[in-house]
Design a protein around this motif. Sequence first.
Motif, PDB file in Angstrom:
ATOM      1  N   CYS A 194       0.813  -1.225   0.000  1.00 58.14           N
ATOM      2  CA  CYS A 194       0.000   0.000   0.000  1.00 58.14           C
ATOM      3  C   CYS A 194       0.844   1.270   0.000  1.00 58.14           C
ATOM      4  O   CYS A 194       0.523   2.246  -0.665  1.00 58.14           O
ATOM      5  N   VAL A 195       1.928   1.279   0.791  1.00 59.49           N
ATOM      6  CA  VAL A 195       2.671   2.518   1.030  1.00 59.49           C
ATOM      7  C   VAL A 195       3.589   2.884  -0.136  1.00 59.49           C
ATOM      8  O   VAL A 195       3.619   4.039  -0.574  1.00 59.49           O
ATOM      9  N   MET A 196       4.325   1.901  -0.641  1.00 54.26           N
ATOM     10  CA  MET A 196       5.353   2.219  -1.634  1.00 54.26           C
ATOM     11  C   MET A 196       4.812   2.932  -2.884  1.00 54.26           C
ATOM     12  O   MET A 196       5.345   3.973  -3.271  1.00 54.26           O
ATOM     13  N   PRO A 197       3.770   2.415  -3.537  1.00 53.38           N
ATOM     14  CA  PRO A 197       3.336   3.095  -4.765  1.00 53.38           C
ATOM     15  C   PRO A 197       2.778   4.490  -4.529  1.00 53.38           C
ATOM     16  O   PRO A 197       2.815   5.328  -5.412  1.00 53.38           O
ATOM     17  N   ALA A 198       2.274   4.733  -3.316  1.00 54.26           N
ATOM     18  CA  ALA A 198       1.649   6.035  -3.033  1.00 54.26           C
ATOM     19  C   ALA A 198       2.619   7.043  -2.424  1.00 54.26           C
ATOM     20  O   ALA A 198       2.490   8.245  -2.641  1.00 54.26           O
ATOM     21  N   LYS A 199       3.595   6.557  -1.663  1.00 52.02           N
ATOM     22  CA  LYS A 199       4.444   7.496  -0.913  1.00 52.02           C
ATOM     23  C   LYS A 199       5.936   7.367  -1.182  1.00 52.02           C
ATOM     24  O   LYS A 199       6.713   8.223  -0.778  1.00 52.02           O
ATOM     25  N   MET A 200       6.344   6.273  -1.806  1.00 49.56           N
ATOM     26  CA  MET A 200       7.786   6.048  -1.992  1.00 49.56           C
ATOM     27  C   MET A 200       8.110   5.665  -3.436  1.00 49.56           C
ATOM     28  O   MET A 200       8.790   4.658  -3.674  1.00 49.56           O
ATOM     29  N   PRO A 201       7.677   6.463  -4.425  1.00 52.95           N
ATOM     30  CA  PRO A 201       7.953   6.077  -5.812  1.00 52.95           C
ATOM     31  C   PRO A 201       9.446   5.985  -6.125  1.00 52.95           C
ATOM     32  O   PRO A 201       9.866   5.165  -6.953  1.00 52.95           O
ATOM     33  N   TRP A 202      10.243   6.797  -5.439  1.00 52.25           N
ATOM     34  CA  TRP A 202      11.707   6.769  -5.624  1.00 52.25           C
ATOM     35  C   TRP A 202      12.276   5.411  -5.180  1.00 52.25           C
ATOM     36  O   TRP A 202      13.206   4.896  -5.805  1.00 52.25           O
ATOM     37  N   ALA A 203      11.700   4.832  -4.146  1.00 53.69           N
ATOM     38  CA  ALA A 203      12.165   3.518  -3.673  1.00 53.69           C
ATOM     39  C   ALA A 203      11.747   2.426  -4.656  1.00 53.69           C
ATOM     40  O   ALA A 203      12.503   1.495  -4.931  1.00 53.69           O
ATOM     41  N   GLU A 204      10.527   2.565  -5.176  1.00 61.64           N
ATOM     42  CA  GLU A 204      10.023   1.587  -6.156  1.00 61.64           C
ATOM     43  C   GLU A 204      10.927   1.574  -7.387  1.00 61.64           C
ATOM     44  O   GLU A 204      11.356   0.517  -7.859  1.00 61.64           O
ATOM     45  N   LYS A 205      11.221   2.776  -7.880  1.00 59.81           N
ATOM     46  CA  LYS A 205      12.058   2.869  -9.080  1.00 59.81           C
ATOM     47  C   LYS A 205      13.466   2.330  -8.801  1.00 59.81           C
ATOM     48  O   LYS A 205      14.020   1.570  -9.602  1.00 59.81           O
ATOM     49  N   ALA A 206      14.033   2.718  -7.664  1.00 57.08           N
ATOM     50  CA  ALA A 206      15.395   2.273  -7.326  1.00 57.08           C
ATOM     51  C   ALA A 206      15.461   0.756  -7.170  1.00 57.08           C
ATOM     52  O   ALA A 206      16.434   0.115  -7.579  1.00 57.08           O
ATOM     53  N   THR A 207      14.418   0.171  -6.614  1.00 54.99           N
ATOM     54  CA  THR A 207      14.394  -1.287  -6.426  1.00 54.99           C
ATOM     55  C   THR A 207      14.420  -1.989  -7.788  1.00 54.99           C
ATOM     56  O   THR A 207      15.126  -3.000  -7.969  1.00 54.99           O
ATOM     57  N   PHE A 208      13.690  -1.451  -8.735  1.00 56.70           N
ATOM     58  CA  PHE A 208      13.695  -2.048 -10.076  1.00 56.70           C
ATOM     59  C   PHE A 208      15.031  -1.835 -10.784  1.00 56.70           C
ATOM     60  O   PHE A 208      15.534  -2.738 -11.459  1.00 56.70           O
ATOM     61  N   LEU A 209      15.630  -0.650 -10.617  1.00 53.11           N
ATOM     62  CA  LEU A 209      16.939  -0.400 -11.235  1.00 53.11           C
ATOM     63  C   LEU A 209      17.964  -1.410 -10.725  1.00 53.11           C
ATOM     64  O   LEU A 209      18.706  -2.016 -11.499  1.00 53.11           O
ATOM     65  N   VAL A 210      17.981  -1.589  -9.416  1.00 54.84           N
ATOM     66  CA  VAL A 210      18.955  -2.487  -8.783  1.00 54.84           C
ATOM     67  C   VAL A 210      18.717  -3.940  -9.211  1.00 54.84           C
ATOM     68  O   VAL A 210      19.660  -4.668  -9.562  1.00 54.84           O
ATOM     69  N   SER A 211      17.465  -4.348  -9.205  1.00 51.99           N
ATOM     70  CA  SER A 211      17.145  -5.751  -9.513  1.00 51.99           C
ATOM     71  C   SER A 211      17.475  -6.101 -10.959  1.00 51.99           C
ATOM     72  O   SER A 211      18.019  -7.162 -11.244  1.00 51.99           O
ATOM     73  N   LYS A 212      17.132  -5.188 -11.862  1.00 46.71           N
ATOM     74  CA  LYS A 212      17.443  -5.413 -13.281  1.00 46.71           C
ATOM     75  C   LYS A 212      18.957  -5.381 -13.488  1.00 46.71           C
ATOM     76  O   LYS A 212      19.513  -6.161 -14.255  1.00 46.71           O
ATOM     77  N   HIS A 213      19.618  -4.463 -12.804  1.00 47.83           N
ATOM     78  CA  HIS A 213      21.072  -4.324 -12.908  1.00 47.83           C
ATOM     79  C   HIS A 213      21.774  -5.627 -12.517  1.00 47.83           C
ATOM     80  O   HIS A 213      22.780  -6.002 -13.106  1.00 47.83           O
ATOM     81  N   LEU A 214      21.205  -6.305 -11.534  1.00 51.80           N
ATOM     82  CA  LEU A 214      21.807  -7.555 -11.050  1.00 51.80           C
ATOM     83  C   LEU A 214      21.359  -8.769 -11.859  1.00 51.80           C
ATOM     84  O   LEU A 214      21.705  -9.908 -11.544  1.00 51.80           O
ATOM     85  N   GLY A 215      20.578  -8.525 -12.906  1.00 50.16           N
ATOM     86  CA  GLY A 215      20.202  -9.605 -13.816  1.00 50.16           C
ATOM     87  C   GLY A 215      19.058 -10.480 -13.349  1.00 50.16           C
ATOM     88  O   GLY A 215      18.868 -11.585 -13.863  1.00 50.16           O
ATOM     89  N   LEU A 216      18.282 -10.001 -12.390  1.00 45.67           N
ATOM     90  CA  LEU A 216      17.162 -10.813 -11.892  1.00 45.67           C
ATOM     91  C   LEU A 216      15.978 -10.771 -12.862  1.00 45.67           C
ATOM     92  O   LEU A 216      15.749  -9.761 -13.525  1.00 45.67           O
ATOM     93  N   ASP A 217      15.239 -11.858 -12.936  1.00 50.46           N
ATOM     94  CA  ASP A 217      13.983 -11.894 -13.682  1.00 50.46           C
ATOM     95  C   ASP A 217      12.925 -11.302 -12.742  1.00 50.46           C
ATOM     96  O   ASP A 217      12.265 -12.023 -12.002  1.00 50.46           O
ATOM     97  N   PHE A 218      12.838  -9.996 -12.757  1.00 51.36           N
ATOM     98  CA  PHE A 218      12.136  -9.245 -11.710  1.00 51.36           C
ATOM     99  C   PHE A 218      11.081  -8.339 -12.331  1.00 51.36           C
ATOM    100  O   PHE A 218      11.395  -7.456 -13.118  1.00 51.36           O
ATOM    101  N   ASP A 219       9.837  -8.584 -11.993  1.00 50.98           N
ATOM    102  CA  ASP A 219       8.750  -7.742 -12.502  1.00 50.98           C
ATOM    103  C   ASP A 219       7.765  -7.496 -11.356  1.00 50.98           C
ATOM    104  O   ASP A 219       7.903  -8.078 -10.280  1.00 50.98           O
ATOM    105  N   TYR A 220       6.762  -6.678 -11.620  1.00 45.07           N
ATOM    106  CA  TYR A 220       5.743  -6.454 -10.608  1.00 45.07           C
ATOM    107  C   TYR A 220       4.907  -7.713 -10.410  1.00 45.07           C
ATOM    108  O   TYR A 220       4.655  -8.449 -11.370  1.00 45.07           O
TER     109      TYR A 220
END
Lengths: 299, 117
Positions: free
Chosen positions: A20-46
């Motif tokens: 509930c909190v991340m998409p509404a209040k922490m978009p910077w964390a959401e984006k950073a989490t995806f940057l990091v996960s993709k960077h590390l080569g994970l098969d990572f999606d919502y």
Amino acid sequence: MGTKVSSGSTGTKYGYFLGCVMPAKMPWAEKATFLVSKHLGLDFDYMKESVCCVRPGVWKAINPDWWLTLTSQNLATAEKQNIVIVDSCNGCYISHWECLQELKEDPEKLEMVNRNLEKAGLQVTLSTDVKHFLQVLYEDVGIGKIKANVVKPLNIRIMRHIGCHARKHDERFPMYFDEIMRATGATIVDTPYDKTCCGLLLYFADPKTSIFERIGVKMQTAKELDIDAYALICSGCYDQFERAVKVYKDEKGIAFETPIVHFSELLALSFGYKPEDFGMMYCRPIPPTKLIQKLKEGK
Amino acid sequence: MSGDSDRIKSWEKLLEAGLKATEHNQDEEAKMYPLRKQFRPAAPNIAKASLKRDFEVGLVYYVGDDVEQDRALCGLEKKPPTAHTFKEALERKRKILEESGIMKELGFDKKKGYFKY
């Protein structure tokens, strides 16, 4: 942006549960989490079509069977999407993980849950798994690969708030948190308040203790120690930090200056991403202006 | 801090929102009917506002225009791929709440949008 050392995947399809909190209040964390996960080569999606976890602190207290039923909607959805649920919010993790364990251990509860889910065309077969984001990074990716991707070590001093539910499996997750944060180059400053609860669950019953004797003490300590950033990973804890900081600022006229940052933001910065790559400067109660300036100057 | 300075207005507003979402305020009614025995409702007043949002959205927080703008600034899709976007997920949740009897036990009237007690 840093160079990828390896694009190797763990072979697991991860579905990131936003909560509930991340998409509404922490978009910077959401984006950073995806940057990091993709960077590390994970098969990572919502994880798509997700609903509230549902908050165990509220729903378990109201009725444990209702909590089991409502939480199981996410487990059933994850099964349909053939993903492992990844939570970085400790509250969401504990809700999904404990629900899955209870359904595995109690066939009667599983039957009850499926009777309720059936009405919405869903079913839990216990074929999914639930992991904390710290687990994915430390156990599946590995600290060696994380260290190898750090191209811009962060010369900053942080305090950390790991959160109560991250201590579910003893000190395993806190150790992952600390090792990964140290891999970014950040120096962790230990204080007597590191294990103190954020007060989120206490807020409903005792708001004064929750605000003043939990977050207030932590933020005051960060100020006294001249900390560059307060790092956390749990969105539920962030919600409480933000709430408390606003109470202090709007109701008491006290403005704290230590920015509250997400674990993934520091990791992304150490991988060579810039603050603007994930909107670090936007929509937060304490702008990280000084921190960004310090990182730019490489002090 | 002590006395009036430790009042938390935002908490008081949250409690007020919970009471507004309640058809029968037992404390108020007790003034008119002092012999009536009070009971503890399934949903506590302080949690009602967030529970109501959860029933309306599928999650505790709305994603409105301001949040959409913030998300875009951070390089994200304006709407997250949660029940905020996938209304069928919300419908499934409502069906589970309804059919399993949770709504009835909680005393939540979805048409009126408030709790009976």
